[in-house]
Write a protein that holds these residues in place. Structure first.
Motif, PDB file in Angstrom:
ATOM      1  N   ASN A 517     -10.802  27.525  18.906  1.00  0.00           N
ATOM      2  CA  ASN A 517     -10.582  28.577  17.907  1.00  0.00           C
ATOM      3  C   ASN A 517     -11.902  29.167  17.434  1.00  0.00           C
ATOM      4  OD1 ASN A 517      -7.847  28.088  18.042  1.00  0.00           O
ATOM      5  ND2 ASN A 517      -7.743  26.946  16.122  1.00  0.00           N
ATOM      6  N   TYR A 518     -12.862  28.294  17.177  1.00  0.00           N
ATOM      7  CA  TYR A 518     -14.152  28.711  16.632  1.00  0.00           C
ATOM      8  C   TYR A 518     -14.881  29.642  17.589  1.00  0.00           C
ATOM      9  CZ  TYR A 518     -18.635  28.147  14.148  1.00  0.00           C
ATOM     10  OH  TYR A 518     -19.799  28.365  13.448  1.00  0.00           O
ATOM     11  N   ILE A 519     -14.962  29.241  18.870  1.00  0.00           N
ATOM     12  CA  ILE A 519     -15.738  30.041  19.821  1.00  0.00           C
ATOM     13  C   ILE A 519     -15.000  31.317  20.207  1.00  0.00           C
ATOM     14  CG2 ILE A 519     -14.925  29.130  22.027  1.00  0.00           C
ATOM     15  CD1 ILE A 519     -18.616  29.570  21.035  1.00  0.00           C
ATOM     16  N   LEU A 520     -13.644  31.283  20.193  1.00  0.00           N
ATOM     17  CA  LEU A 520     -12.884  32.486  20.503  1.00  0.00           C
ATOM     18  C   LEU A 520     -12.933  33.493  19.363  1.00  0.00           C
ATOM     19  CD1 LEU A 520      -9.753  30.953  22.283  1.00  0.00           C
ATOM     20  CD2 LEU A 520     -11.433  32.500  23.304  1.00  0.00           C
ATOM     21  N   SER A 521     -13.139  33.000  18.161  1.00  0.00           N
ATOM     22  CA  SER A 521     -13.242  33.907  17.013  1.00  0.00           C
ATOM     23  C   SER A 521     -14.538  34.699  17.048  1.00  0.00           C
ATOM     24  CB  SER A 521     -13.160  33.107  15.705  1.00  0.00           C
ATOM     25  OG  SER A 521     -11.899  32.508  15.563  1.00  0.00           O
ATOM     26  N   ASP A 522     -15.578  34.079  17.562  1.00  0.00           N
ATOM     27  CA  ASP A 522     -16.880  34.759  17.638  1.00  0.00           C
ATOM     28  C   ASP A 522     -17.696  34.086  18.734  1.00  0.00           C
ATOM     29  OD1 ASP A 522     -19.205  36.111  17.314  1.00  0.00           O
ATOM     30  OD2 ASP A 522     -19.535  35.567  15.215  1.00  0.00           O
ATOM     31  N   GLY A 523     -17.800  34.741  19.878  1.00  0.00           N
ATOM     32  CA  GLY A 523     -18.473  34.130  21.019  1.00  0.00           C
ATOM     33  C   GLY A 523     -19.922  34.502  21.178  1.00  0.00           C
ATOM     34  N   LYS A 524     -20.483  35.245  20.240  1.00  0.00           N
ATOM     35  CA  LYS A 524     -21.875  35.661  20.424  1.00  0.00           C
ATOM     36  C   LYS A 524     -22.831  34.578  19.946  1.00  0.00           C
ATOM     37  CE  LYS A 524     -22.482  38.228  16.061  1.00  0.00           C
ATOM     38  NZ  LYS A 524     -21.131  38.075  15.517  1.00  0.00           N
ATOM     39  N   TYR A 525     -24.066  34.700  20.368  1.00  0.00           N
ATOM     40  CA  TYR A 525     -25.133  33.820  19.900  1.00  0.00           C
ATOM     41  C   TYR A 525     -26.223  34.675  19.287  1.00  0.00           C
ATOM     42  CZ  TYR A 525     -28.882  30.524  19.604  1.00  0.00           C
ATOM     43  OH  TYR A 525     -29.887  29.743  19.100  1.00  0.00           O
ATOM     44  N   ASP A 526     -26.708  34.262  18.139  1.00  0.00           N
ATOM     45  CA  ASP A 526     -27.775  34.988  17.466  1.00  0.00           C
ATOM     46  C   ASP A 526     -28.747  33.982  16.875  1.00  0.00           C
ATOM     47  OD1 ASP A 526     -29.023  36.301  14.863  1.00  0.00           O
ATOM     48  OD2 ASP A 526     -28.383  37.947  16.164  1.00  0.00           O
ATOM     49  N   GLU A 527     -29.996  34.169  17.171  1.00  0.00           N
ATOM     50  CA  GLU A 527     -31.028  33.225  16.745  1.00  0.00           C
ATOM     51  C   GLU A 527     -31.072  33.050  15.236  1.00  0.00           C
ATOM     52  OE1 GLU A 527     -35.895  33.132  16.806  1.00  0.00           O
ATOM     53  OE2 GLU A 527     -34.821  34.102  18.444  1.00  0.00           O
ATOM     54  N   ASN A 528     -30.780  34.116  14.508  1.00  0.00           N
ATOM     55  CA  ASN A 528     -30.915  34.065  13.050  1.00  0.00           C
ATOM     56  C   ASN A 528     -29.598  33.819  12.321  1.00  0.00           C
ATOM     57  OD1 ASN A 528     -33.764  34.724  13.031  1.00  0.00           O
ATOM     58  ND2 ASN A 528     -33.169  36.805  13.606  1.00  0.00           N
ATOM     59  N   PHE A 529     -28.485  34.307  12.865  1.00  0.00           N
ATOM     60  CA  PHE A 529     -27.245  34.277  12.107  1.00  0.00           C
ATOM     61  C   PHE A 529     -26.135  33.444  12.740  1.00  0.00           C
ATOM     62  CE2 PHE A 529     -29.360  38.348  11.241  1.00  0.00           C
ATOM     63  CZ  PHE A 529     -29.555  38.210   9.871  1.00  0.00           C
ATOM     64  N   ARG A 530     -26.316  32.995  13.960  1.00  0.00           N
ATOM     65  CA  ARG A 530     -25.290  32.171  14.598  1.00  0.00           C
ATOM     66  C   ARG A 530     -25.976  31.249  15.593  1.00  0.00           C
ATOM     67  NH1 ARG A 530     -19.994  31.428  15.413  1.00  0.00           N
ATOM     68  NH2 ARG A 530     -19.173  31.074  17.515  1.00  0.00           N
ATOM     69  N   ASN A 531     -26.459  30.143  15.101  1.00  0.00           N
ATOM     70  CA  ASN A 531     -27.203  29.215  15.940  1.00  0.00           C
ATOM     71  C   ASN A 531     -26.644  27.807  15.794  1.00  0.00           C
ATOM     72  OD1 ASN A 531     -28.476  28.037  13.563  1.00  0.00           O
ATOM     73  ND2 ASN A 531     -29.697  29.914  13.482  1.00  0.00           N
ATOM     74  N   CYS A 532     -27.302  26.857  16.411  1.00  0.00           N
ATOM     75  CA  CYS A 532     -26.792  25.484  16.438  1.00  0.00           C
ATOM     76  C   CYS A 532     -26.721  24.856  15.045  1.00  0.00           C
ATOM     77  CB  CYS A 532     -27.664  24.626  17.356  1.00  0.00           C
ATOM     78  SG  CYS A 532     -29.360  24.424  16.791  1.00  0.00           S
ATOM     79  N   GLN A 533     -27.680  25.186  14.181  1.00  0.00           N
ATOM     80  CA  GLN A 533     -27.670  24.604  12.832  1.00  0.00           C
ATOM     81  C   GLN A 533     -26.518  25.156  12.002  1.00  0.00           C
ATOM     82  OE1 GLN A 533     -31.298  24.062  10.650  1.00  0.00           O
ATOM     83  NE2 GLN A 533     -32.575  24.155  12.492  1.00  0.00           N
ATOM     84  N   ASP A 534     -26.225  26.436  12.170  1.00  0.00           N
ATOM     85  CA  ASP A 534     -25.078  27.019  11.462  1.00  0.00           C
ATOM     86  C   ASP A 534     -23.782  26.348  11.905  1.00  0.00           C
ATOM     87  OD1 ASP A 534     -26.850  28.745  10.269  1.00  0.00           O
ATOM     88  OD2 ASP A 534     -26.470  30.397  11.661  1.00  0.00           O
ATOM     89  N   PHE A 535     -23.634  26.178  13.215  1.00  0.00           N
ATOM     90  CA  PHE A 535     -22.431  25.539  13.748  1.00  0.00           C
ATOM     91  C   PHE A 535     -22.313  24.099  13.264  1.00  0.00           C
ATOM     92  CE2 PHE A 535     -20.853  22.646  17.058  1.00  0.00           C
ATOM     93  CZ  PHE A 535     -19.523  23.026  17.080  1.00  0.00           C
TER      94      PHE A 535
END
Length: 581
Positions: A517-535
């Motif tokens: 569900n999580y990855i299908l909701s938003d599949g992009k990667y962004d260094e500042n706004f969607r990274n491993c620490q956010d996840f």
């Protein structure tokens, strides 16, 4: 066949086929051998085995090294023929389901120095440096961004430095294409080389092209042989099991354009030798022409060909290709979601929403209780830069973060992390969470289905789940300590937060569903706004149920841009959509 040299080649063949170093080949591994050599034209006329009984002298349904050597000695094959067999196996090992039996796949690379990218422009070779640190594995870092961002990354679009300002216009034109037949998926570029091209940076010693390059490469004769025009006017490139340049995931693409760079006095310019127009664009042109009193345009049936200038001067051209629309959100049409789970005990990698039902069937078949998540830990670490390279200021503040899950069976734990899409499959299966990361053929890579194997993409994300042989926080900290230090894998590893799992529905298949569900909701990667620490912060907060002030990204810099998105675990997107560019 004779001499120690020939026996050494047979030993190398045996090693390729024996991933677990058991000392013998199973029937499944032997089938891979038969598949690899079955269509090799250079072996025509030679009597090769068609079943394991022809080599298995002692009847144990296994093939030992001695039995393989004795068989090849009877055939009296030359060294050249043995090398042909070896190369056939190397190229075939990336088709894990080649004969419908889930065959093991391979991380063996014939390129020296790892996965580096060389570019060919107008016949000249430019070498791009390989990954900057042996300690970084599979596009992991601050969400994978800084850690794996090197020049050798997957080339979704040609770099600006190669094509100049005209590249922007070319990209805009390419974006308008691919709207026929459902080919709205990711764009890939491949380098098409002349038939006689032979450069050691791109070719093996026998003249064959090196497989699995960051920018796929293929000879013009093979490329245009595999192109077929469909009923709806598409030029479809299909390679079968092997995939484009050995990338199993690039096996069904739509050709959109063929371009090359032409040098001039004032610099280079992009020449479009062939381009496909979408029906919408063509209809708009025809409507406008008819409104002006014209007859409209006939459909352009000119087939794509290798440009005459490229043939004459012997330089390469670039093909722009597009995958089907479903490829934007998954590795298979019937299993959307860029999430995969590695089960070392089963030697399996399952992916997408399809893995939920597959795992349920496995549990039923083996009469096994489904694991329940009981404890969750958030961890972080820096990456070791190698003994010869010191840390930069940036390296000292960049941390990779993930989650460790404990299960009620207490047999193993699972590491869950978010990073670059195809960061493991595109880098030879080298993950920091497997013991054999530095081996020539990591078991993880062998277990990966061929459809997952593509160059990595640093603007899109995947979620990785890997079962590791530890039973709790203490064992995990011991694992981190074992690989902690310069020249190893981690620097400054620490478990930053721990909690019981308070979620009501917390069985393993529930966790799989949440991650999809999580990855299908938003599949992009962004260094500042969607990274491993956010996840990691999102998943820790979701599983633990702790208040937001206790579920934050590890580093203060990431906390500044962090927006809590735990709700994305709960909802199955009604209409999964590709990441917004």
């Amino acid at each position: 066949m004779g001499g120690n040299h020939s026996q050494k080649i047979v030993s190398e063949i045996f090693t390729l086929l024996d991933p677990d170093k058991s000392g013998s080949l199973t029937e499944e591994e032997f089938k891979l051998f038969l598949y690899a050599i079955s269509e090799e034209k250079e072996l025509e006329g030679i009597t090769l085995p068609n079943n394991i009984k022809q080599i298995d002298r002692d009847g144990d349904k296994l093939v030992s090294l001695r039995e393989l050597i004795e068989y090849f000695e009877k055939l009296k094959l030359s060294t050249e023929k043995l090398y042909v067999i070896k190369e056939s196996i190397v190229n075939a090992l990336d088709a894990p389901y080649a004969v419908g039996n889930g065959l093991p796949s391979d991380g063996y690379s014939t390129t020296e120095g790892g996965f580096e990218e060389d570019e060919v422009v107008d016949g000249a070779t430019r070498t791009v440096s390989e990954r900057k640190s042996e300690g970084r594995a599979g596009g992991e870092g601050r969400g994978g961004a800084e850690e794996a961002k090197v020049e050798g990354k997957a080339t979704m679009m040609a770099s600006e430095r190669e094509t100049g300002g005209s590249e922007k216009k070319l990209r805009e034109e390419e974006h308008e294409l691919g709207e026929k037949g459902g080919y709205l998926g990711p764009v890939w570029h491949a380098q098409i080389l002349p038939p006689e091209y032979n450069n050691r940076k791109h070719c093996l010693s026998n003249g064959l092209l090196k497989p699995r390059r960051p920018r796929p490469q293929i000879r013009s004769t093979e490329f245009f042989r595999l192109l077929h025009k469909t009923k709806d006017g598409l030029w479809r490139f299909r390679t079968g099991l092997a995939g484009l340049n050995g990338w199993g995931g690039l096996n069904d693409l739509c050709l959109e354009s063929i371009t090359y760079k032409k040098k001039g006095v004032l610099g280079g310019k992009i020449v479009r030798s062939w381009i496909s127009e979408s029906e919408e664009k063509k209809n708009t042109k025809n409507k406008k022409k008819k409104e002006e009193g014209g007859e409209g345009e006939e459909e352009d049936d000119t087939p794509p060909v290798f440009p005459e200038e490229a043939k004459r001067k012997g330089f390469s051209v670039r093909a722009t290709l597009r995958l089907p629309k479903w490829a934007s959100i998954g590795w298979a049409q019937d299993s959307p979601g860029h999430v995969w789970w590695y089960f070392p005990a089963q030697r399996k990698v399952r992916f997408g929403v399809g893995m939920i039902e597959q795992h349920r069937r496995f549990l039923q078949r083996t009469n096994t209780d489904e694991p329940i998540a009981v404890r969750v830990h958030q961890f972080a670490h820096r990456y070791s830069q190698g003994r010869r390279k010191g840390e930069t200021i940036k390296d000292r503040v960049v941390y990779h973060a993930g989650i460790l899950l404990e299960w009620d069976h207490k047999r193993h734990c699972t590491v869950i992390e978010l990073a670059y899409l195809n960061g493991i499959s595109g880098y030879g299966g080298k993950s920091n969470w497997v013991a054999d990361r530095n081996s020539g053929r990591p078991a993880l890579y062998r277990a990966m289905p061929g459809v997952m194997k593509m160059p990595w993409i640093d603007t899109r994300a995947e979620i990785r789940c890997i079962d590791i042989p530890v039973t709790g926080k203490k064992g995990f900290e011991e694992y981190l300590a074992k690989y902690n230090g310069p020249g190893l894998r981690f620097l400054d590893p620490k478990v930053s937060a721990s909690s019981d799992v308070h979620l009501s529905h917390r069985k393993q298949t529930n966790i799989m569903r949440y991650l999809c569900n999580y990855i299908l909701s938003d599949g992009k990667y962004d260094e500042n706004f969607r990274n491993c620490q956010d996840f990691a912060a999102d998943l820790f907060g979701f599983l633990s149920g702790l208040p937001p002030d206790q579920c934050k990204p590890f580093h203060a810099v990431c906390r500044l841009t962090y927006t809590r998105k735990t709700y994305m675990f709960l909802y199955d997107p009604i209409s999964p959509r590709p990441p917004q560019e």
